[in-house]
Design an enzyme around this catalytic site. Structure first.
Site, short mmCIF file in Angstrom:
data_model
loop_
_atom_site.label_atom_id
_atom_site.label_comp_id
_atom_site.label_asym_id
_atom_site.label_seq_id
_atom_site.Cartn_x
_atom_site.Cartn_y
_atom_site.Cartn_z
N GLU A 160 0.85 -1.19 0.00
CA GLU A 160 0.00 0.00 0.00
C GLU A 160 0.90 1.25 0.00
O GLU A 160 1.96 1.26 0.63
CB GLU A 160 -0.85 -0.04 1.29
CG GLU A 160 -1.75 1.13 1.54
CD GLU A 160 -2.45 1.02 2.91
OE1 GLU A 160 -2.04 0.19 3.75
OE2 GLU A 160 -3.43 1.76 3.12
N LYS A 211 -9.63 1.98 -1.73
CA LYS A 211 -9.80 1.36 -0.40
C LYS A 211 -11.12 1.77 0.24
O LYS A 211 -11.38 2.97 0.42
CB LYS A 211 -8.62 1.77 0.48
CG LYS A 211 -8.57 1.11 1.85
CD LYS A 211 -7.31 1.55 2.61
CE LYS A 211 -7.13 0.86 3.92
NZ LYS A 211 -5.86 1.26 4.58
N CYS A 219 -5.02 -3.31 2.63
CA CYS A 219 -4.71 -3.37 4.06
C CYS A 219 -5.92 -3.59 4.94
O CYS A 219 -6.47 -4.67 4.98
CB CYS A 219 -3.90 -2.13 4.46
SG CYS A 219 -2.98 -2.45 5.99
N VAL A 273 -0.30 -2.44 10.58
CA VAL A 273 0.14 -1.97 11.89
C VAL A 273 -0.35 -2.94 12.97
O VAL A 273 0.40 -3.36 13.84
CB VAL A 273 -0.41 -0.55 12.15
CG1 VAL A 273 0.01 -0.07 13.52
CG2 VAL A 273 0.08 0.42 11.08
C1 ACM Z 1 -3.83 0.13 7.21
O1 ACM Z 1 -4.96 -0.02 6.74
N1 ACM Z 1 -2.85 0.64 6.52
C2 ACM Z 1 -3.52 -0.33 8.58
#
Ligand code: ACM
Length: 267
Positions: free
Chosen positions: A38, A109, A147, A174
């Site tokens: 990402e 996203k 992510c 994370v």
């Molecule tokens: C994230 O969605 N980059 C933790």
């Protein structure tokens, strides 16, 4: 086909250096599909909307998508990569799919994490799945999520219901739980998953985010086919048959997707 996941430590706002770093890692890669992390060209923890604006690019037409198109053409590899997309006044945390013939697809996203909610617009393109080909011309179906989408089983489920054989998952993880959750996402949807994460730490004021590495490729039975180290700069490659994802029968009586009872579920 060979699928590859690249893990490295992007430098904050150093777009050209990040592109150079990935180019040197790819070299003459031997893979049909490559997934990059990402926001791979910019870093993650934006200090301000201005910082984000300084690296966000149109898709297609931006520098980064252009480089990805050149790499895909040179290597014959389909590439999926995460980058900040500028679309009019809005910025999206997007993944781009680039075919060797230069054609480009975009995913934005849907589930934004932490301060992303203050600077990005949530994705508005749903969870589309695209027909792509291996270098030998075998067709398969590829979907994307980014992510934190992993945290919502609906994302991978939507991609499976849309016919994905393989889910490409550019990430900047994370939270610690994703590497143990993706085998479940793969198993419950009977799909391949390719999570490309990053390493390193980024700071903003007195806060810091540490990215956990552990990029992972999972098979449709939930097997972990490869897992990178936490702080490793690495390009991991696995040989798979994408069509193995298509037989979703568990036994003579049960099927992973066909046995769903949507009429009984809460929406
Ligand atoms: C994230 O969605 N980059 C933790």
């Amino acid at each position: 086909m060979k699928i590859a996941s690249l893990q490295f430590t992007p430098k904050y706002l150093e777009r050209l250096e990040n592109l150079r770093c990935v180019e040197s890692m790819i070299g003459d890669i031997d893979a049909d599909l490559l997934v990059l992390p990402e926001l791979f060209q910019s870093g993650y923890f934006f200090q301000s909307p201005d910082d984000l604006q300084s690296v966000a690019e149109p898709i297609p037409g931006g520098t980064t998508t252009g480089r990805l198109q050149a790499w895909a053409a040179d290597t014959g590899t389909v590439i999926v990569a995460g980058l900040a997309e500028q679309a009019g006044d809005e910025a999206f945390n997007s993944a781009v799919l680039v075919r060797p013939n230069g054609e480009v697809e975009t995913y934005r996203k849907v589930h934004l994490f932490y301060e992303e909610t203050t600077i990005f617009t949530p994705g508005d393109l749903g969870f589309p799945v695209f027909d792509v080909e291996t270098r030998s011309g075998r067709s398969y179906r590829l979907g994307m999520m980014v992510c934190f989408d992993w945290y919502f089983p609906e994302a991978a489920r939507s991609l499976a219901l849309n016919g994905a054989d393989v889910i490409a998952h550019p990430s900047n993880l994370v939270l610690p739980h994703c590497p143990d959750s993706m085998p479940v996402r793969a198993r419950e949807n009977h799909v391949y998953t390719v999570t490309a994460n990053r390493c390193g730490t980024e700071e903003k004021g007195d806060e810091s985010l540490t990215f956990i590495g552990l990029s992972e490729i999972c098979g449709p039975d939930g097997t972990i086919l490869s897992r990178a180290g936490r702080d490793e700069t690495t390009l991991e490659t696995v040989e798979i048959d994408p069509h193995d994802a298509r037989d979703r029968a568990l036994n003579r009586y049960n099927d992973t997707l066909a046995d769903r009872r949507p009429e009984t579920y809460v929406h």
